[in-house]
Design an enzyme around this catalytic site. Structure first.
Site, PDB file in Angstrom:
ATOM      1  N   ASN A 103       0.832  -1.216   0.000  1.00 43.23           N
ATOM      2  CA  ASN A 103       0.000   0.000   0.000  1.00 43.23           C
ATOM      3  C   ASN A 103       0.863   1.261   0.000  1.00 43.23           C
ATOM      4  O   ASN A 103       0.540   2.237  -0.676  1.00 43.23           O
ATOM      5  CB  ASN A 103      -0.942   0.004   1.204  1.00 43.23           C
ATOM      6  CG  ASN A 103      -2.206  -0.793   0.929  1.00 43.23           C
ATOM      7  OD1 ASN A 103      -3.040  -0.358   0.146  1.00 43.23           O
ATOM      8  ND2 ASN A 103      -2.327  -1.953   1.545  1.00 43.23           N
ATOM      9  N   ARG A 111       3.057   1.681  26.124  1.00 43.55           N
ATOM     10  CA  ARG A 111       2.671   2.279  24.842  1.00 43.55           C
ATOM     11  C   ARG A 111       2.977   3.771  24.806  1.00 43.55           C
ATOM     12  O   ARG A 111       3.318   4.327  23.762  1.00 43.55           O
ATOM     13  CB  ARG A 111       1.183   2.039  24.559  1.00 43.55           C
ATOM     14  CG  ARG A 111       0.869   0.607  24.214  1.00 43.55           C
ATOM     15  CD  ARG A 111      -0.582   0.432  23.783  1.00 43.55           C
ATOM     16  NE  ARG A 111      -0.924  -0.978  23.706  1.00 43.55           N
ATOM     17  CZ  ARG A 111      -0.760  -1.749  22.627  1.00 43.55           C
ATOM     18  NH1 ARG A 111      -0.271  -1.238  21.513  1.00 43.55           N
ATOM     19  NH2 ARG A 111      -1.085  -3.015  22.651  1.00 43.55           N
ATOM     20  N   MET A 129       0.799  -2.448  12.232  1.00 44.81           N
ATOM     21  CA  MET A 129       0.077  -3.435  13.040  1.00 44.81           C
ATOM     22  C   MET A 129       0.275  -3.215  14.550  1.00 44.81           C
ATOM     23  O   MET A 129       0.266  -4.169  15.326  1.00 44.81           O
ATOM     24  CB  MET A 129       0.501  -4.856  12.617  1.00 44.81           C
ATOM     25  CG  MET A 129       0.264  -5.140  11.144  1.00 44.81           C
ATOM     26  SD  MET A 129      -1.428  -4.788  10.546  1.00 44.81           S
ATOM     27  CE  MET A 129      -2.257  -6.277  11.113  1.00 44.81           C
ATOM     28  N   LEU A 146      -2.426   2.310  18.262  1.00 48.36           N
ATOM     29  CA  LEU A 146      -2.024   3.614  18.807  1.00 48.36           C
ATOM     30  C   LEU A 146      -3.094   4.068  19.799  1.00 48.36           C
ATOM     31  O   LEU A 146      -4.282   3.826  19.597  1.00 48.36           O
ATOM     32  CB  LEU A 146      -1.884   4.634  17.675  1.00 48.36           C
ATOM     33  CG  LEU A 146      -0.776   4.323  16.664  1.00 48.36           C
ATOM     34  CD1 LEU A 146      -0.915   5.203  15.426  1.00 48.36           C
ATOM     35  CD2 LEU A 146       0.610   4.503  17.291  1.00 48.36           C
ATOM     36  N   ASN A 186      -6.122   5.624   7.815  1.00 41.41           N
ATOM     37  CA  ASN A 186      -5.797   4.204   7.906  1.00 41.41           C
ATOM     38  C   ASN A 186      -6.522   3.471   6.795  1.00 41.41           C
ATOM     39  O   ASN A 186      -7.619   3.866   6.399  1.00 41.41           O
ATOM     40  CB  ASN A 186      -6.253   3.645   9.264  1.00 41.41           C
ATOM     41  CG  ASN A 186      -5.940   2.163   9.419  1.00 41.41           C
ATOM     42  OD1 ASN A 186      -4.836   1.712   9.091  1.00 41.41           O
ATOM     43  ND2 ASN A 186      -6.899   1.392   9.921  1.00 41.41           N
ATOM     44  N   HIS A 241      -8.100  -0.303   6.082  1.00 39.11           N
ATOM     45  CA  HIS A 241      -8.496  -1.503   6.805  1.00 39.11           C
ATOM     46  C   HIS A 241      -9.138  -2.468   5.817  1.00 39.11           C
ATOM     47  O   HIS A 241      -9.981  -2.060   5.010  1.00 39.11           O
ATOM     48  CB  HIS A 241      -9.485  -1.137   7.923  1.00 39.11           C
ATOM     49  CG  HIS A 241      -9.911  -2.329   8.716  1.00 39.11           C
ATOM     50  ND1 HIS A 241      -9.092  -2.915   9.657  1.00 39.11           N
ATOM     51  CD2 HIS A 241     -11.040  -3.068   8.680  1.00 39.11           C
ATOM     52  CE1 HIS A 241      -9.712  -3.962  10.181  1.00 39.11           C
ATOM     53  NE2 HIS A 241     -10.896  -4.080   9.610  1.00 39.11           N
ATOM     54  N   THR A 288      -9.473   7.680  14.663  1.00 41.10           N
ATOM     55  CA  THR A 288      -9.883   8.248  15.941  1.00 41.10           C
ATOM     56  C   THR A 288      -9.468   7.258  17.031  1.00 41.10           C
ATOM     57  O   THR A 288      -8.943   6.192  16.735  1.00 41.10           O
ATOM     58  CB  THR A 288     -11.405   8.490  15.986  1.00 41.10           C
ATOM     59  OG1 THR A 288     -12.068   7.246  15.739  1.00 41.10           O
ATOM     60  CG2 THR A 288     -11.827   9.507  14.949  1.00 41.10           C
TER      61      THR A 288
HETATM   62  C1  GAR Z   1      -3.211  -4.549   4.018  1.00 42.49           C
HETATM   63  O1  GAR Z   1      -4.107  -5.516   3.562  1.00 42.49           O
HETATM   64  C2  GAR Z   1      -3.897  -3.610   4.998  1.00 42.49           C
HETATM   65  O2  GAR Z   1      -5.225  -3.345   4.669  1.00 42.49           O
HETATM   66  C3  GAR Z   1      -3.810  -4.409   6.263  1.00 42.49           C
HETATM   67  O3  GAR Z   1      -2.526  -4.963   6.239  1.00 42.49           O
HETATM   68  C4  GAR Z   1      -2.112  -5.185   4.876  1.00 42.49           C
HETATM   69  C5  GAR Z   1      -0.763  -4.542   4.666  1.00 42.49           C
HETATM   70  O4  GAR Z   1      -0.242  -4.904   3.409  1.00 42.49           O
HETATM   71  N1  GAR Z   1      -3.992  -3.574   7.399  1.00 42.49           N
HETATM   72  C6  GAR Z   1      -4.508  -4.000   8.543  1.00 42.49           C
HETATM   73  O5  GAR Z   1      -4.866  -5.140   8.730  1.00 42.49           O
HETATM   74  C7  GAR Z   1      -4.614  -2.945   9.617  1.00 42.49           C
HETATM   75  N2  GAR Z   1      -5.175  -3.479  10.809  1.00 42.49           N
HETATM   76  P1  GAR Z   1       0.956  -4.051   2.772  1.00 42.49           P
HETATM   77  O6  GAR Z   1       2.084  -4.004   3.810  1.00 42.49           O
HETATM   78  O7  GAR Z   1       1.363  -4.862   1.574  1.00 42.49           O
HETATM   79  O8  GAR Z   1       0.438  -2.706   2.429  1.00 42.49           O
END
Ligand code: GAR
Length: 198
Positions: A14, A66, A91, A94, A108, A110, A142
């Site tokens: 991403n 944290r 991951m 926060l 973000n 998701h 948020t």
């Molecule tokens: C993505 O699918 C993203 O949506 C997810 O992790 C992957 C990261 O892939 N995010 C979450 O699960 C957030 N809780 P990438 O490192 O190849 O972008």
């Protein structure tokens, strides 16, 4: 231009889609740093290859503290002077203490159609529920996990015989369409949600 920091923990596909789009003309954002909580995140290499500064803030030395981890994030970010933060496969949860300072300036992505399936294992949960449609969401961050105003969603069909992996791969293709499109609009001040169908 708005200075954009990207936080990740993994491969960074991403992030690459965001960097590639910011490199195209007419974008109101420009990358200033990529931050990972893991030194071995593949996304760090891909950012460096693209000439973007990278930082690692390992969460492990901070244990359960944290607040101290987030203070280290803030210290690390400061010299890069970001205006916006994009979480892209970051991951770590926060807390409000960090998020409050970035209210309205942190995005973000998701891998579900929020408000469905906050948290982890979203693809398995969509299959388990028998959903015919799944997808991904970009939202403002948020203090509540995977809450916050929705800035865009992309839908993906669930196909007979899908496994969490095959469905995740189909969703990821849409993540790479949705996130750059939303960031481009957001950096330019546009807040109306962008809804994509595949
Ligand atoms: C993505 O699918 C993203 O949506 C997810 O992790 C992957 C990261 O892939 N995010 C979450 O699960 C957030 N809780 P990438 O490192 O190849 O972008």
């Amino acid at each position: 231009q708005r200075r954009v920091a990207i936080f990740l923990s993994g491969g960074g596909s991403n992030m690459v889609s965001l960097l590639d789009d910011m490199a195209r003309p007419g974008h109101a954002g420009a990358p200033c740093v990529v931050v990972s909580n893991r030194a071995d995140a593949g996304g760090l290499v891909r950012a460096a290859e693209r000439g973007v500064a990278t930082e690692v803030v390992d969460h492990r030395p901070f244990g359960k503290d944290r607040a101290a981890f987030e203070a280290a994030l803030t210290t690390t970010l400061a010299p890069h002077a970001p205006d916006l933060i994009c979480l892209a496969g970051f991951m770590r949860i926060l807390t409000g203490a960090f998020i409050d300072g970035w209210q309205g300036r942190m995005l973000n992505i998701h891998p579900s159609l929020l408000p469905k399936y906050r948290g982890l294992n979203t693809h398995a949960r969509a299959i388990e529920a028998g959903d015919g449609v799944h997808g991904c969401t970009v939202h403002e961050v948020t203090a509540e996990l995977d809450e916050g105003p929705i800035l865009g969603q992309a839908q993906v069909p669930v196909i007979d015989g899908d496994t969490p992996d095959t469905l995740a791969a189909r969703v990821l293709v849409q993540e790479h369409r949705l996130y750059p499109a939303v960031l481009r609009r957001f950096a330019a001040g546009e807040r109306a949600p962008l809804m994509l169908t595949s």
